[in-house]
Write a protein that holds these residues in place. Structure first.
Motif, mmCIF file in Angstrom:
data_model
loop_
_atom_site.group_PDB
_atom_site.id
_atom_site.type_symbol
_atom_site.label_atom_id
_atom_site.label_comp_id
_atom_site.label_asym_id
_atom_site.label_seq_id
_atom_site.Cartn_x
_atom_site.Cartn_y
_atom_site.Cartn_z
ATOM 1 N N ALA A 289 3.134 -0.765 -17.827
ATOM 2 C CA ALA A 289 3.335 -0.868 -16.073
ATOM 3 C C ALA A 289 2.903 -2.018 -15.529
ATOM 4 O O ALA A 289 1.534 -3.026 -15.618
ATOM 5 C CB ALA A 289 2.788 0.213 -15.833
ATOM 6 N N ASP A 290 2.554 -2.211 -14.221
ATOM 7 C CA ASP A 290 2.070 -3.525 -13.393
ATOM 8 C C ASP A 290 0.905 -2.218 -12.446
ATOM 9 O O ASP A 290 -0.228 -2.972 -12.761
ATOM 10 C CB ASP A 290 3.039 -3.493 -11.837
ATOM 11 C CG ASP A 290 4.023 -4.329 -12.791
ATOM 12 O OD1 ASP A 290 3.901 -5.411 -12.997
ATOM 13 O OD2 ASP A 290 5.497 -3.672 -12.652
ATOM 14 N N LEU A 291 0.969 -1.122 -13.237
ATOM 15 C CA LEU A 291 0.121 -0.329 -12.144
ATOM 16 C C LEU A 291 -0.409 0.780 -12.853
ATOM 17 O O LEU A 291 0.918 1.782 -13.439
ATOM 18 C CB LEU A 291 0.076 0.163 -10.736
ATOM 19 C CG LEU A 291 -1.336 0.822 -9.786
ATOM 20 C CD1 LEU A 291 -2.858 -0.574 -9.873
ATOM 21 C CD2 LEU A 291 -0.438 1.101 -8.988
ATOM 22 N N ILE A 292 -1.560 1.608 -13.306
ATOM 23 C CA ILE A 292 -2.038 2.802 -13.968
ATOM 24 C C ILE A 292 -3.067 3.769 -12.768
ATOM 25 O O ILE A 292 -3.670 3.381 -12.595
ATOM 26 C CB ILE A 292 -2.404 2.290 -15.191
ATOM 27 C CG1 ILE A 292 -1.576 2.304 -16.401
ATOM 28 C CG2 ILE A 292 -2.910 4.507 -15.721
ATOM 29 C CD1 ILE A 292 -2.921 1.782 -17.546
ATOM 30 N N VAL A 293 -2.093 4.264 -12.595
ATOM 31 C CA VAL A 293 -2.840 5.924 -12.099
ATOM 32 C C VAL A 293 -2.605 6.576 -12.971
ATOM 33 O O VAL A 293 -2.314 7.820 -13.019
ATOM 34 C CB VAL A 293 -1.352 6.464 -10.945
ATOM 35 C CG1 VAL A 293 -2.268 7.177 -9.791
ATOM 36 C CG2 VAL A 293 -0.839 5.163 -10.343
ATOM 37 N N HIS A 294 -4.279 6.429 -12.507
ATOM 38 C CA HIS A 294 -5.187 7.747 -13.648
ATOM 39 C C HIS A 294 -5.435 9.025 -12.621
ATOM 40 O O HIS A 294 -6.469 9.140 -11.761
ATOM 41 C CB HIS A 294 -6.543 7.434 -13.731
ATOM 42 C CG HIS A 294 -7.191 8.654 -14.851
ATOM 43 N ND1 HIS A 294 -8.118 7.861 -15.921
ATOM 44 C CD2 HIS A 294 -7.197 9.587 -15.087
ATOM 45 C CE1 HIS A 294 -8.754 9.221 -16.139
ATOM 46 N NE2 HIS A 294 -7.974 10.148 -15.520
ATOM 47 N N VAL A 295 -4.256 10.895 -12.776
ATOM 48 C CA VAL A 295 -4.785 11.625 -12.362
ATOM 49 C C VAL A 295 -6.209 12.247 -12.989
ATOM 50 O O VAL A 295 -5.582 12.594 -13.830
ATOM 51 C CB VAL A 295 -3.725 12.211 -12.244
ATOM 52 C CG1 VAL A 295 -3.338 13.207 -11.519
ATOM 53 C CG2 VAL A 295 -2.757 10.923 -11.338
ATOM 54 N N ARG A 296 -6.752 12.820 -12.590
ATOM 55 C CA ARG A 296 -7.814 13.137 -12.767
ATOM 56 C C ARG A 296 -7.944 14.642 -11.738
ATOM 57 O O ARG A 296 -7.933 14.562 -10.267
ATOM 58 C CB ARG A 296 -9.293 12.922 -11.996
ATOM 59 C CG ARG A 296 -9.398 11.527 -13.126
ATOM 60 C CD ARG A 296 -10.769 10.462 -13.424
ATOM 61 N NE ARG A 296 -12.059 11.628 -13.163
ATOM 62 C CZ ARG A 296 -13.138 11.444 -13.210
ATOM 63 N NH1 ARG A 296 -13.781 10.584 -12.558
ATOM 64 N NH2 ARG A 296 -14.439 12.242 -13.389
ATOM 65 N N ASP A 297 -8.364 16.282 -12.435
ATOM 66 C CA ASP A 297 -8.900 17.032 -11.886
ATOM 67 C C ASP A 297 -10.055 17.057 -11.543
ATOM 68 O O ASP A 297 -10.704 16.946 -12.543
ATOM 69 C CB ASP A 297 -8.291 18.087 -13.410
ATOM 70 C CG ASP A 297 -9.011 19.213 -12.177
ATOM 71 O OD1 ASP A 297 -9.599 19.919 -11.209
ATOM 72 O OD2 ASP A 297 -8.387 20.889 -12.842
ATOM 73 N N ILE A 298 -10.728 16.890 -10.302
ATOM 74 C CA ILE A 298 -11.651 16.396 -10.403
ATOM 75 C C ILE A 298 -12.787 17.801 -10.158
ATOM 76 O O ILE A 298 -13.546 17.744 -9.939
ATOM 77 C CB ILE A 298 -11.907 15.415 -8.781
ATOM 78 C CG1 ILE A 298 -12.728 14.524 -8.550
ATOM 79 C CG2 ILE A 298 -11.601 16.386 -7.268
ATOM 80 C CD1 ILE A 298 -13.605 13.873 -9.483
ATOM 81 N N VAL A 299 -11.875 18.805 -9.758
ATOM 82 C CA VAL A 299 -13.330 20.040 -9.844
ATOM 83 C C VAL A 299 -13.094 20.662 -10.708
ATOM 84 O O VAL A 299 -14.405 21.845 -11.251
ATOM 85 C CB VAL A 299 -12.361 20.851 -8.546
ATOM 86 C CG1 VAL A 299 -12.602 20.638 -7.800
ATOM 87 C CG2 VAL A 299 -10.593 20.925 -8.899
ATOM 88 N N HIS A 300 -12.769 19.858 -11.985
ATOM 89 C CA HIS A 300 -12.987 21.106 -13.605
ATOM 90 C C HIS A 300 -14.196 20.488 -13.618
ATOM 91 O O HIS A 300 -15.166 19.048 -13.752
ATOM 92 C CB HIS A 300 -11.741 20.426 -14.469
ATOM 93 C CG HIS A 300 -11.277 20.680 -15.753
ATOM 94 N ND1 HIS A 300 -12.958 20.745 -17.039
ATOM 95 C CD2 HIS A 300 -10.467 22.279 -16.247
ATOM 96 C CE1 HIS A 300 -12.072 21.554 -17.633
ATOM 97 N NE2 HIS A 300 -11.425 22.282 -17.818
#
Length: 449
Positions: A289-300
């Motif tokens: 990939a050219d960009l990795i987007v790390h999606v996080r459950d920030i309230v967990h």
């Protein structure tokens, strides 16, 4: 669905009453929240359609070689199994074959460990032919060490003349040979699929479109974010491992006419090594990939521990930077950003989360469900992809309409100023598109005023 890993007479069916045991060792107490671990184990059981009737969290001083759990802990759990007519005990840890067998004897019911449970989920969810092959390969690898338990009803006796014999060993060896042969055939099929994917990837690389890969812990909201960006209807539910097979869609970003967005399988702590190896081919999409987007459950409660788990898997794939192998030819790190999801459920923590994010240029705070912050996330993704782009001022005559359209489609036109018999376009292009434009329409850049 793949066959259950426990070879008792009755199969575990959807809706079966399950009791979950979540053991915790001292080394884990600072790393992960025990209640969050119990909730995750419950989610894994629900994902396979089990009816969770009880959850027991246990603190272990040491691991028992024969049963993992202590005698007193087993005695405390057993009455609950009888009282609630439990059909399956799920132990949220890795069990050896002998531990699994001894716990089944002690509890009087089927027992499955975390690895077996995740394999069952993957076996049910894999939709593509390649995904099913990967799951089968992982399951066979896991099952090979447990074959001895399938043939305990056969005699195991010592033969004459120094040979170890008996029908049980003969059958076990025959089954092991069948498993090895089947695994070899699956690996050949996966190699064919990998070569096909490499050809598809090479075609995408020849095209001018950047590839963005979504990664993250399972149930962090990747698929919901994916659907929000693409307008697709990829399965997105409040369920662990709702998405297994990678999905790719075309999207538009500010200043980028076309990009490819890839939604990958969610990661999880203690992901079985068999699955890491089997799904490595699928995860290769992340490595290119050219960009990795790390999606996080920030309230967990375990958001930081989940972040560490994802980073560890990315490290194993070699995308977090060069691994020093002494050759100096390791690939560079892939650009990464973080999307802090589920801000709509943050309540009193919301202000603190937004203040932390404001101090980081690589973070966007969103709610994939409500759409809040998604446009800011799109802008952040675009800015990362265009960070290496250069701004050029190009003079075109009015007869060069095709070139102007090409620049509008492939780059970000910042200004369009009329000039004698033509116009000057101020456009931001990535290096590859800039070189491609030069080959198609050799031109002389206009000096920047």
């Amino acid at each position: 669905m793949i066959d259950p890993v426990i070879d008792n007479e009755d199969e575990v069916t959807r809706g079966a009453a399950a009791l979950i045991v979540v053991p915790e060792w001292h080394s884990q107490r600072l790393a992960r929240d025990l209640d969050a671990r119990a909730e995750e184990a419950r989610g894994l059981a629900l994902a396979i359609g089990l009816d969770v009737v009880a959850v027991h969290t246990l603190r272990l001083r040491q691991t028992r070689a024969a049963t993992l759990l202590g005698v007193g802990q087993i005695d405390a759990i057993t009455p609950d199994i009888a009282a609630k007519n439990v059909q399956l005990v799920v132990v949220d840890a890795a069990l050896s074959p002998i531990q699994q067998r001894n716990l089944e004897t002690a509890f009087g019911t089927k027992v499955i460990d975390r690895t077996g449970l995740i394999l069952e989920i993957f076996g049910e969810r894999a939709a593509t032919a390649e995904g099913r092959l990967q799951v089968e390969l992982a399951h066979l690898d896991y099952q090979a060490g447990r074959l001895v338990r399938s043939w305990t009803h056969l005699e195991r006796q010592r033969g004459g003349f120094g040979f170890l014999g008996g029908p049980g060993e003969t059958q076990i060896e025959a089954d092991r040979r069948m498993i090895r042969n089947r695994m070899a055939r699956i690996r050949r099929s996966l190699d064919d699929a990998r070569r096909t994917r490499q050809l598809q990837r090479s075609k995408r690389q020849r095209a001018p479109w950047p590839v963005v890969a979504l990664v993250g812990y399972t149930n962090a909201g990747k698929s919901t974010f994916f659907n929000r960006l693409t307008g697709s209807d990829v399965m997105a539910e409040d369920m662990l491992f709702a998405t297994l097979d990678p999905t790719m869609r075309e999207i538009r970003l500010p200043g980028i006419d076309k990009a490819i967005l890839s939604d990958t399988v969610g990661f999880v702590s203690d992901l079985p090594t068999e699955l890491v190896a089997a799904f490595r081919a699928t995860l290769e999409e992340v490595t290119t990939a050219d960009l990795i987007v790390h999606v996080r459950d920030i309230v967990h409660p375990d958001s930081e521990a989940q972040y560490d788990d994802v980073r560890a898997i990315l490290n194993s794939l070699g995308v977090n930077g060069p691994q020093d192998d002494g050759e100096g030819d390791a690939p560079p790190a892939i650009e990464q950003i973080e999307i802090w999801n589920k801000i709509d459920t943050a309540d009193e923590r919301r202000t603190a989360i937004e203040e932390m994010a404001a101090r980081r240029p690589d973070v966007a705070v969103i709610s994939a469900v409500t759409g809040e912050g998604v446009e800011a996330a799109r802008i952040l993704m675009a800015s990362q992809l265009t960070a290496q782009h250069k701004v050029r001022r190009i003079y075109l005559t009015y007869s060069q309409g095709e070139a102007a359209a090409w620049l509008h489609a492939r780059g970000e036109v910042l200004a369009d100023e009329p000039e004698a018999e033509g116009h000057v376009l101020t456009v931001r292009l990535d290096p590859a598109d800039s070189a491609r434009f030069e080959r198609l329409w050799p031109s002389t850049d206009v000096p920047t005023p």
